[in-house]
Design an enzyme around this catalytic site. Sequence first.
Site: not given
Length: 269
Positions: A105, A144, A156, A159, A161
């Site tokens: 991110y 990640y 995870r 995905h 958000h």
Amino acid sequence: MSQVEAADQVEVMDPPLADSNSAVSQLRVPVRPPIHLPQEWFHTLEGPAFGQLKLGAFDNDLTVHGVADPIGTRVRVHGKITDSGGIPVKGALVEIWQSNASGAYRDSLDVSGFPLDPNFIGAGRCMTDAVGNYSFTTIRPGPYPAQFRDGGRAWRAAHIHFSVFGQSIGHRLVTQLYFEGDPLIAHDRMINAIPNKRGQDRLIAKLDIENSISESFGPPRMFPTVDGSGAVVPTPQRTDPGVRLARNPSLLAYRFDVTLRGERATPFE
Ligand SMILES: [Fe+2]
């Protein structure tokens, strides 16, 4: 039937409010009793109120804000936002944020060490049209490993958000969408906090091959070789005339419909 028995028959679709798998969930649970605000305050405001920033024409295309294409498989995530009765929700603000293709991110809190992509910020937004449809063009995020409150670490699944503001600022769904066929979904602690398989399935975007684009575009490109032979094709710059049209338009489409309330409601996450 007692109230307890009636409650037992209601399928639970949302994860626990304070979920030990999610540090964020610990922060979103109220620890004090509610404060009652005067009726005329903002919480009764009708319609979207998104501050002073106007939506830009390309706010829903996360792939065109750098000087070149971001790394990763380009995807289109699209669908319809409906209310409990299947009525399209028009004019709803939809926002997404995500990792880049390496799983990083663009966020100072991201300490993964995975490389950032200079051509990918990882956030976008749009409003639903008159029949409740929305669409984003982005790249498929990378999985990640995440640290959980109990000290555990786990991967995870890929995905995105996803947030929807409804007809007022107080109506908001915050959730995450996953990608059909991702084997990491079975191991993802966040989606598996939803105690119901049907609820989990509502967070999985379905491959939409009919709306995917598979183009063979342009002449074969040649790249410089170590010894200097071969023609050098310069990387197109975003500022070059016509570069938006010159891109290879290929992408994989995924369908993700959202229901805001009722028996078929999309779970929070
Ligand atoms: Fe995430």
